[in-house]
Design an enzyme around this catalytic site. Structure first.
Site, PDB file in Angstrom:
ATOM      1  N   TYR A   1     -15.430   2.899   8.470  1.00 43.30           N
ATOM      2  CA  TYR A   1     -13.736   3.027   9.082  1.00 43.30           C
ATOM      3  C   TYR A   1     -13.845   3.674  10.189  1.00 43.30           C
ATOM      4  O   TYR A   1     -12.441   2.884  10.824  1.00 43.30           O
ATOM      5  CB  TYR A   1     -13.108   3.593   7.992  1.00 43.30           C
ATOM      6  CG  TYR A   1     -11.733   4.132   7.722  1.00 43.30           C
ATOM      7  CD1 TYR A   1     -10.641   2.967   7.559  1.00 43.30           C
ATOM      8  CD2 TYR A   1     -11.106   5.985   7.950  1.00 43.30           C
ATOM      9  CE1 TYR A   1      -9.319   3.476   7.934  1.00 43.30           C
ATOM     10  CE2 TYR A   1     -10.177   5.736   7.631  1.00 43.30           C
ATOM     11  CZ  TYR A   1      -8.563   4.346   7.816  1.00 43.30           C
ATOM     12  OH  TYR A   1      -7.897   4.849   7.865  1.00 43.30           O
TER      13      TYR A   1
ATOM     14  N   GLY B   1       1.009  -0.839  -0.246  1.00 43.36           N
ATOM     15  CA  GLY B   1      -0.291   0.000   0.041  1.00 43.36           C
ATOM     16  C   GLY B   1       0.842   1.379   0.000  1.00 43.36           C
ATOM     17  O   GLY B   1       2.316   1.202   0.106  1.00 43.36           O
ATOM     18  N   GLN B   2       0.345   2.948  -0.259  1.00 42.12           N
ATOM     19  CA  GLN B   2       0.861   3.552   0.065  1.00 42.12           C
ATOM     20  C   GLN B   2       2.105   4.117   1.476  1.00 42.12           C
ATOM     21  O   GLN B   2       2.591   4.719   1.354  1.00 42.12           O
ATOM     22  CB  GLN B   2      -0.482   4.589   0.111  1.00 42.12           C
ATOM     23  CG  GLN B   2       0.353   6.197  -0.485  1.00 42.12           C
ATOM     24  CD  GLN B   2      -0.958   7.536   0.541  1.00 42.12           C
ATOM     25  OE1 GLN B   2      -1.761   6.884   1.119  1.00 42.12           O
ATOM     26  NE2 GLN B   2       0.065   8.199   0.131  1.00 42.12           N
ATOM     27  N   LEU B   3       1.243   3.542   2.828  1.00 41.23           N
ATOM     28  CA  LEU B   3       2.537   3.726   3.420  1.00 41.23           C
ATOM     29  C   LEU B   3       3.171   2.529   3.620  1.00 41.23           C
ATOM     30  O   LEU B   3       4.776   2.566   4.000  1.00 41.23           O
ATOM     31  CB  LEU B   3       1.505   3.704   4.866  1.00 41.23           C
ATOM     32  CG  LEU B   3       0.880   4.929   5.022  1.00 41.23           C
ATOM     33  CD1 LEU B   3      -0.092   5.256   5.763  1.00 41.23           C
ATOM     34  CD2 LEU B   3       2.370   5.457   5.566  1.00 41.23           C
TER      35      LEU B   3
ATOM     36  N   ILE C   1      -2.357  11.800   4.312  1.00 40.36           N
ATOM     37  CA  ILE C   1      -1.084  11.961   3.769  1.00 40.36           C
ATOM     38  C   ILE C   1      -0.932  11.469   2.282  1.00 40.36           C
ATOM     39  O   ILE C   1      -1.001  10.824   1.510  1.00 40.36           O
ATOM     40  CB  ILE C   1      -0.618   9.681   4.167  1.00 40.36           C
ATOM     41  CG1 ILE C   1      -1.174   9.510   5.270  1.00 40.36           C
ATOM     42  CG2 ILE C   1       1.195  10.117   3.924  1.00 40.36           C
ATOM     43  CD1 ILE C   1      -0.291  10.425   6.937  1.00 40.36           C
TER      44      ILE C   1
HETATM   45  N1  LIG Z   1      -3.288   7.182   3.449  1.00 39.95           N
HETATM   46  C1  LIG Z   1      -3.267   7.564   4.759  1.00 39.95           C
HETATM   47  O1  LIG Z   1      -3.766   8.481   4.110  1.00 39.95           O
HETATM   48  C2  LIG Z   1      -3.770   7.498   5.947  1.00 39.95           C
HETATM   49  C3  LIG Z   1      -4.676   8.149   6.553  1.00 39.95           C
HETATM   50  C4  LIG Z   1      -4.444   8.015   7.880  1.00 39.95           C
HETATM   51  C5  LIG Z   1      -4.687   6.260   8.368  1.00 39.95           C
HETATM   52  N2  LIG Z   1      -4.509   5.474   7.034  1.00 39.95           N
HETATM   53  C6  LIG Z   1      -4.065   3.493   7.888  1.00 39.95           C
HETATM   54  O2  LIG Z   1      -2.795   3.418   7.243  1.00 39.95           O
HETATM   55  C7  LIG Z   1      -2.555   1.713   7.573  1.00 39.95           C
HETATM   56  C8  LIG Z   1      -2.603   1.600   5.730  1.00 39.95           C
HETATM   57  O3  LIG Z   1      -3.022   2.376   4.873  1.00 39.95           O
HETATM   58  P1  LIG Z   1      -2.520   2.420   3.023  1.00 39.95           P
HETATM   59  O4  LIG Z   1      -2.649   4.512   2.763  1.00 39.95           O
HETATM   60  O5  LIG Z   1      -0.990   1.965   3.029  1.00 39.95           O
HETATM   61  O6  LIG Z   1      -3.720   1.749   2.663  1.00 39.95           O
HETATM   62  P2  LIG Z   1      -3.661   1.708   0.958  1.00 39.95           P
HETATM   63  O7  LIG Z   1      -4.559   1.430   0.552  1.00 39.95           O
HETATM   64  O8  LIG Z   1      -2.622   1.723   0.461  1.00 39.95           O
HETATM   65  O9  LIG Z   1      -3.056   0.434   1.651  1.00 39.95           O
HETATM   66  C9  LIG Z   1      -3.489  -1.276   2.290  1.00 39.95           C
HETATM   67  C10 LIG Z   1      -2.858  -2.134   1.677  1.00 39.95           C
HETATM   68  O10 LIG Z   1      -3.838  -3.383   2.342  1.00 39.95           O
HETATM   69  C11 LIG Z   1      -3.086  -4.295   1.737  1.00 39.95           C
HETATM   70  N3  LIG Z   1      -4.629  -5.430   1.910  1.00 39.95           N
HETATM   71  C12 LIG Z   1      -6.118  -5.270   1.494  1.00 39.95           C
HETATM   72  N4  LIG Z   1      -7.235  -6.628   2.761  1.00 39.95           N
HETATM   73  C13 LIG Z   1      -5.834  -6.443   3.277  1.00 39.95           C
HETATM   74  C14 LIG Z   1      -5.874  -8.167   3.709  1.00 39.95           C
HETATM   75  N5  LIG Z   1      -7.368  -8.664   4.040  1.00 39.95           N
HETATM   76  N6  LIG Z   1      -5.040  -8.493   4.507  1.00 39.95           N
HETATM   77  C15 LIG Z   1      -3.665  -8.190   4.287  1.00 39.95           C
HETATM   78  N7  LIG Z   1      -3.424  -7.428   2.796  1.00 39.95           N
HETATM   79  C16 LIG Z   1      -4.711  -6.617   2.691  1.00 39.95           C
HETATM   80  C17 LIG Z   1      -4.240  -3.748   0.808  1.00 39.95           C
HETATM   81  O11 LIG Z   1      -3.278  -5.162  -0.246  1.00 39.95           O
HETATM   82  C18 LIG Z   1      -2.848  -2.609   0.285  1.00 39.95           C
HETATM   83  O12 LIG Z   1      -1.677  -2.890  -0.391  1.00 39.95           O
HETATM   84  C19 LIG Z   1      -3.872   2.316   7.245  1.00 39.95           C
HETATM   85  O13 LIG Z   1      -4.376   0.843   8.579  1.00 39.95           O
HETATM   86  C20 LIG Z   1      -5.121   2.837   6.981  1.00 39.95           C
HETATM   87  O14 LIG Z   1      -5.762   2.676   7.912  1.00 39.95           O
HETATM   88  C21 LIG Z   1      -3.802   5.670   6.148  1.00 39.95           C
END
Ligand SMILES: NC(=O)c1ccc[n+]([C@@H]2O[C@H](COP(=O)([O-])OP(=O)(O)OC[C@H]3O[C@@H](n4cnc5c(N)ncnc54)[C@H](O)[C@@H]3O)[C@@H](O)[C@H]2O)c1
Length: 327
Positions: free
Chosen positions: A146, A16-18, A176
Site C-alpha cells: 500500500y 467506503g469510509q471516506l 481517519i
Molecule cells: N481511512 C483511512 O484511515 C485512510 C488513511 C489514509 C488514506 N486513505 C485513503 O483514502 C481513500 C479512501 O479510503 P477509505 O477509508 O474510504 O477506504 P474504504 O476501504 O473504506 O473504501 C474504499 C472503497 O473502494 C471500493 N473499491 C475497492 N476496489 C475497487 C475497484 N476496483 N473499483 C472501484 N471501487 C473499488 C471499495 O468497495 C470501497 O467502498 C483511499 O485512497 C485510502 O487509501 C484512507
C-alpha cells in the site's frame, strides 16, 4: 444536448469510509444532483440520495463513458485497497491502487477535467523516515504494498501536473476516525472499532501494542482539509505530490484511557498481530507547516474533543437502531 456548466463531480470508491462522507459534504457545496457516486460494490447508498453507477476503477472504458455521460468536471478518486488488506492481496491491491489512479489521471488529461482529488497516506513513510514531526520532504522508504503504491501514486500526480497540467491535489491522510461507517482494512482501524465495542459494552482485543503512537484525524477535520485544499487558488498549491497534514497523535492506551472516562468498566486486552510491524514503521507525528502556510490548514479536533463527539454520536445511533429494530 446542452453541456451542463456547473461542476459535476464523480467519486470513485464512494461506498467506503471516506467516500460516503465526502459525498455528503460535496453535495452541500455543489448540490446532490451534481454528485455521481461510483463503487465496485453496489450494496451501499441505501437511501438513493445520489446517482450511483457501478464502476471498477481498473475499467478505463467505463470510466470514460461515465465522464462523457455526466459531463464530469472533477473526480474524487477514493477507491483503493488499504494497508492491512493490501498485504494479503499483493498483486490485486497494487493493480487497483496504481491502475485505478493512472486511469483517473489519464481521463483527467484527455477530458481536460477541472480538478482531481486523490488521497495519499502516512503509509508512504517507512522505518528510515524521522518518526517525530516527520517533514514534508524526507526519506520515504515504505515497506508495505500500500505504502509503495501511494508513494508511486504521489509521483504520478506530480508528473501529470507538470507534464500535462492536470490539476490533481492530494493529502497524506493519517488514520481517519468517523462514526458513520466502519473502516475498510487499514492499520489504524482499531481506533474506530474500539468505540463500537465500548458503546456496546463488549470487551476489546487491540491488534496494536498499547504504546504504539500514530497520527490520526477525526472525519470532520479530514473533510474540512479535503474541501479547503480543493477550493484553494491553484497558484497557492506548492505541493504537487501530496501534503503532510497533522490532526492528533495517540496510542491505544491513550485513547482507551479517554474512552474509559465515559465507560469505566470497558475491558481491553492487547494481542498485536502483523499490523504491529506496519504501525511501527510509520511516524508518530507529522509536521505540516506547508499545508498551514499554503491553505491555512488547522484541525478543529484533539483527542479529548474527538472522543466526546464519537461517544455522543454513537450513543444517538445506537438508540435509533434499537428504535428501528436493527439492534
Ligand atoms: N481511512 C483511512 O484511515 C485512510 C488513511 C489514509 C488514506 N486513505 C485513503 O483514502 C481513500 C479512501 O479510503 P477509505 O477509508 O474510504 O477506504 P474504504 O476501504 O473504506 O473504501 C474504499 C472503497 O473502494 C471500493 N473499491 C475497492 N476496489 C475497487 C475497484 N476496483 N473499483 C472501484 N471501487 C473499488 C471499495 O468497495 C470501497 O467502498 C483511499 O485512497 C485510502 O487509501 C484512507
Amino acid at each position: 444536448m446542452q453541456k451542463n456548466t456547473t461542476q459535476k463531480i464523480l467519486i470513485t470508491g464512494a461506498n467506503g469510509q471516506l467516500g460516503s462522507e465526502i459525498a455528503d459534504a460535496l453535495a452541500i457545496r455543489f448540490g446532490t444532483n451534481n454528485i455521481i457516486t461510483t463503487d465496485i460494490s453496489i450494496n451501499s447508498n441505501p437511501d438513493k440520495k445520489f446517482k450511483f453507477e457501478k464502476l471498477d476503477v481498473m475499467d478505463f472504458d467505463t470510466l470514460v463513458q461515465l465522464v462523457k455521460k455526466y459531463y464530469i468536471t472533477q473526480i474524487y478518486h477514493l477507491a483503493a485497497i488499504l494497508s492491512a488488506k493490501g498485504e494479503s492481496n499483493t498483486q490485486i491491491a497494487w493493480k487497483i491502487n496504481m491502475d485505478g489512479l493512472l486511469n483517473v489521471l489519464e481521463v483527467a488529461r484527455i477530458f481536460n477535467l477541472n480538478k482531481v482529488f486523490w488521497p495519499s497516506s502516512i503509509a508512504i513513510f517507512g522505518p528510515t523516515s524521522p518518526k517525530e514531526h516527520t517533514p514534508q520532504h524526507t526519506i520515504t522508504e515504505p515497506e508495505t504494498n500500500y505504502g509503495i503504491s501511494k508513494h508511486a501514486g504521489e509521483l504520478w500526480c506530480k508528473y501529470y501536473f507538470e507534464k500535462y497540467g492536470v490539476d490533481v491535489r492530494s493529502l497524506r491522510y493519517p488514520g481517519i476516525i468517523g462514526y458513520k461507517s466502519m473502516p475498510g482494512g487499514g492499520t489504524t482501524d482499531y481506533a474506530v472499532e474500539v468505540f463500537h465495542k465500548a458503546i456496546n459494552n463488549e470487551s476489546f482485543v487491540c491488534f496494536l501494542e498499547k504504546e504504539t503512537c500514530l497520527p490520526m484525524m477525526f472525519m470532520p477535520d479530514a473533510i474540512k482539509a479535503t474541501l479547503q485544499l480543493m477550493e484553494e487558488k491553484k497558484e497557492n498549491i506548492s505541493i504537487r505530490t501530496s501534503y503532510n497534514i497533522q490532526g492528533m497523535s495517540f496510542s491505544p492506551e491513550e485513547i482507551i484511557a479517554e474512552i474509559k472516562k465515559y465507560h469505566p468498566e470497558f475491558l481491553v486486552t492487547y494481542q498485536p498481530d502483523f499490523r504491529q510491524k506496519i504501525a511501527e514503521a510509520w511516524p508518530s507525528k507529522i509536521e505540516d507547516k506547508i499545508a498551514k502556510k499554503d491553505w491555512n490548514w488547522k484541525p478543529d479536533f484533539n483527542l479529548k474533543k474527538m472522543v466526546k463527539e464519537m461517544i455522543i454520536q454513537l450513543e444517538v445511533q445506537k438508540k435509533d437502531w434499537i428504535k428501528e429494530g436493527v439492534l
